[in-house]
Design a protein around this motif. Structure first.
Motif, PDB file in Angstrom:
ATOM      1  N   THR A   1       0.821  -1.213   0.000  1.00  0.00           N
ATOM      2  CA  THR A   1       0.000   0.000   0.000  1.00  0.00           C
ATOM      3  C   THR A   1       0.854   1.262   0.000  1.00  0.00           C
ATOM      4  OG1 THR A   1      -0.227  -0.068   2.413  1.00  0.00           O
ATOM      5  CG2 THR A   1      -1.957  -1.146   1.106  1.00  0.00           C
ATOM      6  N   GLU A   2       2.143   1.133   0.344  1.00  0.00           N
ATOM      7  CA  GLU A   2       3.054   2.285   0.257  1.00  0.00           C
ATOM      8  C   GLU A   2       3.185   2.753  -1.193  1.00  0.00           C
ATOM      9  OE1 GLU A   2       6.857   1.774   2.141  1.00  0.00           O
ATOM     10  OE2 GLU A   2       5.934   0.628   3.767  1.00  0.00           O
ATOM     11  N   ILE A   3       3.067   1.826  -2.127  1.00  0.00           N
ATOM     12  CA  ILE A   3       3.129   2.191  -3.547  1.00  0.00           C
ATOM     13  C   ILE A   3       1.945   3.092  -3.888  1.00  0.00           C
ATOM     14  CG2 ILE A   3       3.024   1.293  -5.923  1.00  0.00           C
ATOM     15  CD1 ILE A   3       4.458  -1.227  -4.805  1.00  0.00           C
ATOM     16  N   LEU A   4       0.764   2.744  -3.375  1.00  0.00           N
ATOM     17  CA  LEU A   4      -0.412   3.591  -3.605  1.00  0.00           C
ATOM     18  C   LEU A   4      -0.234   4.964  -2.975  1.00  0.00           C
ATOM     19  CD1 LEU A   4      -3.251   1.022  -2.872  1.00  0.00           C
ATOM     20  CD2 LEU A   4      -2.530   1.862  -5.097  1.00  0.00           C
ATOM     21  N   ALA A   5       0.265   4.992  -1.744  1.00  0.00           N
ATOM     22  CA  ALA A   5       0.466   6.265  -1.053  1.00  0.00           C
ATOM     23  C   ALA A   5       1.468   7.140  -1.809  1.00  0.00           C
ATOM     24  CB  ALA A   5       0.935   6.019   0.374  1.00  0.00           C
ATOM     25  N   THR A   6       2.535   6.547  -2.300  1.00  0.00           N
ATOM     26  CA  THR A   6       3.536   7.295  -3.061  1.00  0.00           C
ATOM     27  C   THR A   6       2.941   7.832  -4.353  1.00  0.00           C
ATOM     28  OG1 THR A   6       5.318   5.968  -2.117  1.00  0.00           O
ATOM     29  CG2 THR A   6       5.804   7.145  -4.167  1.00  0.00           C
ATOM     30  N   THR A   7       2.139   7.016  -5.022  1.00  0.00           N
ATOM     31  CA  THR A   7       1.485   7.453  -6.255  1.00  0.00           C
ATOM     32  C   THR A   7       0.568   8.641  -5.988  1.00  0.00           C
ATOM     33  OG1 THR A   7       1.582   5.207  -7.121  1.00  0.00           O
ATOM     34  CG2 THR A   7       0.026   6.698  -8.175  1.00  0.00           C
ATOM     35  N   GLU A   8      -0.185   8.580  -4.893  1.00  0.00           N
ATOM     36  CA  GLU A   8      -1.070   9.694  -4.518  1.00  0.00           C
ATOM     37  C   GLU A   8      -0.252  10.957  -4.251  1.00  0.00           C
ATOM     38  OE1 GLU A   8      -4.674   9.707  -4.063  1.00  0.00           O
ATOM     39  OE2 GLU A   8      -4.289   7.991  -5.363  1.00  0.00           O
ATOM     40  N   TRP A   9       0.830  10.808  -3.489  1.00  0.00           N
ATOM     41  CA  TRP A   9       1.677  11.940  -3.133  1.00  0.00           C
ATOM     42  C   TRP A   9       2.279  12.573  -4.391  1.00  0.00           C
ATOM     43  CZ3 TRP A   9       7.067  12.583  -3.509  1.00  0.00           C
ATOM     44  CH2 TRP A   9       7.558  13.706  -2.861  1.00  0.00           C
ATOM     45  N   GLN A  10       2.756  11.744  -5.320  1.00  0.00           N
ATOM     46  CA  GLN A  10       3.359  12.249  -6.557  1.00  0.00           C
ATOM     47  C   GLN A  10       2.340  12.978  -7.417  1.00  0.00           C
ATOM     48  OE1 GLN A  10       5.087   8.660  -8.151  1.00  0.00           O
ATOM     49  NE2 GLN A  10       7.062   9.048  -7.177  1.00  0.00           N
TER      50      GLN A  10
ATOM     51  N   GLY B   1       0.069  14.832  -6.198  1.00  0.00           N
ATOM     52  CA  GLY B   1      -0.349  16.035  -5.484  1.00  0.00           C
ATOM     53  C   GLY B   1      -1.567  15.851  -4.613  1.00  0.00           C
ATOM     54  N   ARG B   2      -1.944  14.608  -4.381  1.00  0.00           N
ATOM     55  CA  ARG B   2      -3.098  14.324  -3.516  1.00  0.00           C
ATOM     56  C   ARG B   2      -2.588  13.860  -2.157  1.00  0.00           C
ATOM     57  NH1 ARG B   2      -4.855  12.025  -8.667  1.00  0.00           N
ATOM     58  NH2 ARG B   2      -3.942  10.050  -8.045  1.00  0.00           N
ATOM     59  N   SER B   3      -3.415  14.074  -1.140  1.00  0.00           N
ATOM     60  CA  SER B   3      -3.001  13.612   0.187  1.00  0.00           C
ATOM     61  C   SER B   3      -3.143  12.097   0.240  1.00  0.00           C
ATOM     62  CB  SER B   3      -3.861  14.256   1.271  1.00  0.00           C
ATOM     63  OG  SER B   3      -5.209  13.881   1.117  1.00  0.00           O
ATOM     64  N   ALA B   4      -2.178  11.474   0.858  1.00  0.00           N
ATOM     65  CA  ALA B   4      -2.174  10.014   0.961  1.00  0.00           C
ATOM     66  C   ALA B   4      -2.465   9.624   2.401  1.00  0.00           C
ATOM     67  CB  ALA B   4      -0.829   9.459   0.527  1.00  0.00           C
ATOM     68  N   ALA B   5      -3.361   8.691   2.542  1.00  0.00           N
ATOM     69  CA  ALA B   5      -3.732   8.201   3.864  1.00  0.00           C
ATOM     70  C   ALA B   5      -3.051   6.860   4.120  1.00  0.00           C
ATOM     71  CB  ALA B   5      -5.250   8.037   3.936  1.00  0.00           C
ATOM     72  N   ARG B   6      -3.219   6.356   5.289  1.00  0.00           N
ATOM     73  CA  ARG B   6      -2.755   4.998   5.608  1.00  0.00           C
ATOM     74  C   ARG B   6      -3.802   4.059   5.034  1.00  0.00           C
ATOM     75  NH1 ARG B   6       0.972   1.526   6.436  1.00  0.00           N
ATOM     76  NH2 ARG B   6       0.575  -0.007   8.027  1.00  0.00           N
TER      77      ARG B   6
END
Length: 78
Positions: free
Chosen positions: A15-24, A26-31
């Motif tokens: 799920t860190e891959i999803l969070a990184t994709t969101e961050w890249q 420009g969206r906020s990434a949750a746990r």
């Protein structure tokens, strides 16, 4: 079937891959919960940067289409 961890061994939780994709993007990434069906379907149907479509080589086009349909139905019911 390869796991996202096999494609990106430096990542401890897929799920860190999803969070990184969101961050890249420009969206906020949750746990994220790794057992969340919507996230699993997303990992099948979306491109993830340098990993591209990680399951494209092991899932046939029909399976990917079914995952997209399930994701669409799930999104309609939210």
């Amino acid at each position: 079937m390869p796991r996202l961890g096999a494609l990106a061994p430096e990542v401890s939780d897929w799920t860190e891959i999803l969070a990184t994709t969101e961050w890249q993007a420009g969206r906020s990434a949750a746990r994220y919960n790794p057992r969340d069906l919507s996230l699993i379907l997303r990992s099948i149907t979306e491109s993830f940067g340098s990993l591209r479509y990680p399951f494209a080589e092991v899932l046939g086009r029909q399976s990917q289409n079914w995952a997209s349909e399930l994701r669409n139905v799930s999104n309609e019911n939210e």
